[in-house]
Design a protein around this motif. Structure first.
Motif, short mmCIF file in Angstrom:
data_model
loop_
_atom_site.label_atom_id
_atom_site.label_comp_id
_atom_site.label_asym_id
_atom_site.label_seq_id
_atom_site.Cartn_x
_atom_site.Cartn_y
_atom_site.Cartn_z
N ILE A 9 0.82 -1.10 0.13
CA ILE A 9 -0.04 -0.13 -0.19
C ILE A 9 0.79 1.32 0.07
CG2 ILE A 9 -1.95 -1.34 1.32
CD1 ILE A 9 -0.79 0.06 3.66
N SER A 13 -1.00 7.79 1.58
CA SER A 13 -2.07 8.23 0.74
C SER A 13 -3.45 8.33 1.98
CB SER A 13 -2.78 7.34 -0.17
OG SER A 13 -3.30 6.08 0.80
N GLN A 15 -5.47 6.49 3.15
CA GLN A 15 -6.65 5.89 2.88
C GLN A 15 -6.86 4.85 3.83
OE1 GLN A 15 -6.89 3.83 -0.83
NE2 GLN A 15 -8.91 4.38 -1.02
N PRO A 17 -9.70 1.72 5.47
CA PRO A 17 -10.73 0.83 5.37
C PRO A 17 -11.82 1.24 6.06
CG PRO A 17 -8.82 -0.46 6.33
CD PRO A 17 -8.58 1.02 6.34
N HIS A 99 -11.64 -5.01 -2.37
CA HIS A 99 -11.48 -3.66 -2.10
C HIS A 99 -12.18 -2.48 -3.16
CE1 HIS A 99 -8.17 -5.27 0.21
NE2 HIS A 99 -7.87 -4.26 0.74
N GLU A 102 -12.00 2.05 -5.46
CA GLU A 102 -11.32 3.29 -4.89
C GLU A 102 -10.00 3.05 -4.41
OE1 GLU A 102 -13.89 1.16 -1.93
OE2 GLU A 102 -14.26 1.80 -3.70
N TRP A 103 -9.52 1.85 -4.25
CA TRP A 103 -8.20 1.53 -3.77
C TRP A 103 -7.06 1.27 -4.91
CZ3 TRP A 103 -6.44 0.82 1.42
CH2 TRP A 103 -7.58 1.18 2.07
N GLU A 104 -5.97 1.83 -4.56
CA GLU A 104 -4.63 1.62 -5.56
C GLU A 104 -3.99 0.79 -4.64
OE1 GLU A 104 -2.60 1.98 -8.93
OE2 GLU A 104 -4.42 2.77 -8.53
N ILE A 105 -3.80 -0.47 -4.84
CA ILE A 105 -2.87 -1.55 -4.07
C ILE A 105 -2.31 -2.63 -5.13
CG2 ILE A 105 -3.92 -1.16 -1.85
CD1 ILE A 105 -5.70 -3.80 -2.18
#
Length: 120
Positions: A9, A13, A15, A17, A99, A102-105
């Protein structure tokens, strides 16, 4: 065979959960555990709460977090039981898909060297 799936991750960011993601993840974890393909999993606390140790030429050095020079960090892991890398990737994709958009992982999936690891 066992595989370690490490979730990378971008810690900066900010972000976190959502409650919905945590509920969905709980369902997925319960399902995969009951199926015998998920051996262990956990999220990791922020790097600000961690430390790194380095051995260089016989000398140990400890550095307290956070690790600002690192853009991506390991945010969690899953120990999987699978018959092949392809199956381990399919199992990992379920973690990523839960996820949402909306997540960048990303996840790094690696086989565990069974010759070095203790047998469960």
């Amino acid at each position: 065979m066992r595989f370690l799936s490490m979730i990378r991750i971008n810690e900066s960011s900010g972000q976190r959960p959502s409650e919905q993601l945590m509920a969905d993840m709980g369902k997925l974890i319960a399902e995969m555990t009951a199926a015998g393909v998920l051996l262990d999993t956990a999220g990791l606390r922020p790097t600000a709460e961690g430390a790194r140790m380095r051995l260089s030429h016989g000398k140990l050095k400890t550095t307290d977090g956070p690790f600002t020079e690192t853009k991506e960090v390991i945010g969690g892991y899953a120990m999987l039981k699978a018959d092949s890398m392809q199956e381990a990737l399919e199992l990992t994709s379920r973690f990523l898909k839960v996820h949402g958009d909306e997540w960048e992982i990303e996840c790094e999936v690696r086989p565990v060297d069974e010759g070095c690891a203790p047998k469960p």
